[in-house]
Scaffold this motif. Structure first.
Motif, PDB file in Angstrom:
ATOM      1  N   VAL A 135      -6.525 -11.327  -2.285  1.00 20.35           N
ATOM      2  CA  VAL A 135      -6.990 -10.524  -1.151  1.00 20.35           C
ATOM      3  C   VAL A 135      -6.714 -11.316   0.119  1.00 20.35           C
ATOM      4  O   VAL A 135      -6.860 -12.541   0.144  1.00 20.35           O
ATOM      5  CB  VAL A 135      -8.503 -10.227  -1.265  1.00 20.35           C
ATOM      6  CG1 VAL A 135      -8.981  -9.391  -0.083  1.00 20.35           C
ATOM      7  CG2 VAL A 135      -8.821  -9.534  -2.583  1.00 20.35           C
ATOM      8  N   ALA A 136      -6.328 -10.622   1.189  1.00 19.24           N
ATOM      9  CA  ALA A 136      -6.059 -11.293   2.463  1.00 19.24           C
ATOM     10  C   ALA A 136      -6.604 -10.453   3.606  1.00 19.24           C
ATOM     11  O   ALA A 136      -6.802  -9.243   3.468  1.00 19.24           O
ATOM     12  CB  ALA A 136      -4.562 -11.522   2.650  1.00 19.24           C
ATOM     13  N   MET A 137      -6.854 -11.096   4.741  1.00 18.15           N
ATOM     14  CA  MET A 137      -7.229 -10.385   5.959  1.00 18.15           C
ATOM     15  C   MET A 137      -6.115 -10.546   6.989  1.00 18.15           C
ATOM     16  O   MET A 137      -5.745 -11.666   7.325  1.00 18.15           O
ATOM     17  CB  MET A 137      -8.539 -10.934   6.537  1.00 18.15           C
ATOM     18  CG  MET A 137      -8.982 -10.193   7.800  1.00 18.15           C
ATOM     19  SD  MET A 137     -10.583 -10.787   8.452  1.00 18.15           S
ATOM     20  CE  MET A 137     -10.085 -12.364   9.149  1.00 18.15           C
ATOM     21  N   MET A 138      -5.586  -9.410   7.452  1.00 14.28           N
ATOM     22  CA  MET A 138      -4.525  -9.440   8.454  1.00 14.28           C
ATOM     23  C   MET A 138      -4.676  -8.235   9.374  1.00 14.28           C
ATOM     24  O   MET A 138      -5.494  -7.343   9.135  1.00 14.28           O
ATOM     25  CB  MET A 138      -3.148  -9.408   7.782  1.00 14.28           C
ATOM     26  CG  MET A 138      -2.804 -10.665   7.021  1.00 14.28           C
ATOM     27  SD  MET A 138      -1.065 -10.686   6.504  1.00 14.28           S
ATOM     28  CE  MET A 138      -1.067  -9.416   5.244  1.00 14.28           C
ATOM     29  N   ALA A 139      -3.836  -8.195  10.405  1.00 11.95           N
ATOM     30  CA  ALA A 139      -3.798  -7.018  11.273  1.00 11.95           C
ATOM     31  C   ALA A 139      -3.401  -5.802  10.442  1.00 11.95           C
ATOM     32  O   ALA A 139      -2.486  -5.868   9.613  1.00 11.95           O
ATOM     33  CB  ALA A 139      -2.801  -7.239  12.408  1.00 11.95           C
ATOM     34  N   ALA A 140      -4.090  -4.694  10.668  1.00 15.22           N
ATOM     35  CA  ALA A 140      -3.888  -3.507   9.833  1.00 15.22           C
ATOM     36  C   ALA A 140      -2.451  -3.014   9.854  1.00 15.22           C
ATOM     37  O   ALA A 140      -1.962  -2.454   8.863  1.00 15.22           O
ATOM     38  CB  ALA A 140      -4.832  -2.392  10.283  1.00 15.22           C
TER      39      ALA A 140
END
Length: 310
Positions: A253-258
């Motif tokens: 899982v990663a968090m990035m700009a949509a």
């Protein structure tokens, strides 16, 4: 040292080669290394430094066991020498551009997340409006690129804006309020879920922003708030291309700009978990101590046009 002696030397006798000598001595702190890269002898470097110090009437360096150490006078002059050399480099490039019939060159720094949509579209628009304006793009983080911006090595810096007033020497223009999202590859066990709880994220590996980066602390805080402990199973990177490929190959899982999820070749799945606004918008930054070239001004205009449409 007298004021008249210092004024005379700085305004009449200071040469570009002496500026380069100062910067090289500060970079290497060693007469032999400076002599080697300058293709001269050590006595020649020592003599050049002595002549400069004598002309100014100031001691610029002291010799220590660890090499040359700049004095307060030296640090001041070195800082200005770097700026003057950058300005001379820009002047040379603009003169070459005029003589060759092109319209100049822009040096741009960009954070990895903004290489896939905003900047490419703006560059395409720039080339439509001014084919002779050329661009050198360097990818990096705020820690590697902000010093280059302040020193004049790059003209514009594009990416997620840092906290307000973090850098007083920088002007900025907000471009794009791009939300952050948690995302996975399309084959991930969570990818098809319409509804999710934060607890569903437990036991999956992660792709994390490196420690000290703009996104790391906000991500850790929100996961902590929802009772999610990061496991020891993770990688750290800011490379959008690496993250996208890695998510396709793993259950991470990663968090990035949509906007990253919309890539037509390697699309990603945005998880149905709402993140608060953790960061400032994307934008473009430049040093307020240097006037933007016409080419840089045009690129700022193209960035704004593209951001308005996005």
């Amino acid at each position: 040292m007298t004021a008249s002696q210092l004024d005379w030397y700085l305004q009449i006798n200071l040469k570009a080669r002496q500026l380069r000598l100062l910067v090289a001595l500060d970079d290497f702190g060693n007469l032999k290394q400076v002599a080697d890269i300058s293709h001269v002898t050590v006595p020649a470097v020592s003599k050049a430094l002595s002549e400069l110090e004598k002309g100014l009437g100031l001691q610029l360096f002291t010799r220590t066991h660890h090499g040359l150490q700049a004095t307060a006078y030296g640090e001041c002059l070195i800082r200005h020498a770097r700026n003057m050399l950058v300005n001379l480099h820009h002047a040379r490039e603009e003169l070459r551009a005029i003589s060759s019939g092109t319209e100049g060159k822009i040096h741009v720094g960009v954070f990895p997340a903004w290489t896939s949509a905003l900047l490419p579209s703006a560059l395409a628009r720039l080339k439509e409006r001014s084919p002779g304006t050329n661009v050198l793009v360097t990818e990096g983080t705020i820690h590697t690129l902000m010093p280059d911006l302040l020193q004049g090595k790059i003209d514009l810096l594009i990416g997620r804006l840092p906290p307000r007033h973090a850098h007083h020497e920088v002007d900025e223009l907000e471009l794009l309020e791009e939300p952050l999202a948690l995302m996975t590859g399309p084959a991930h066990p969570l990818a098809q879920k319409k509804k999710m709880k934060w607890s569903d994220l437990r036991n999956y590996p992660w792709v994390l922003p490196p420690t000290g980066s703009q996104l790391r602390d906000p991500l850790e805080r929100i996961l902590e708030r929802h009772g999610i402990s990061l496991s020891n199973n993770y990688i750290e990177t800011l490379s959008t291309h690496l993250i996208r490929s890695y998510l396709h190959m793993t259950n991470a899982v990663a968090m990035m700009a949509a906007a990253v999820a919309k890539d037509p070749i390697q699309p990603l799945k945005i998880l149905p978990l709402t993140l608060p606004r953790l960061m400032r918008p994307a934008g473009v930054m430049w040093s307020r101590n240097r006037q933007l070239t016409p080419g840089a001004q045009l690129l700022v205009s193209c960035l704004k046009d593209v951001a308005d449409k996005l």
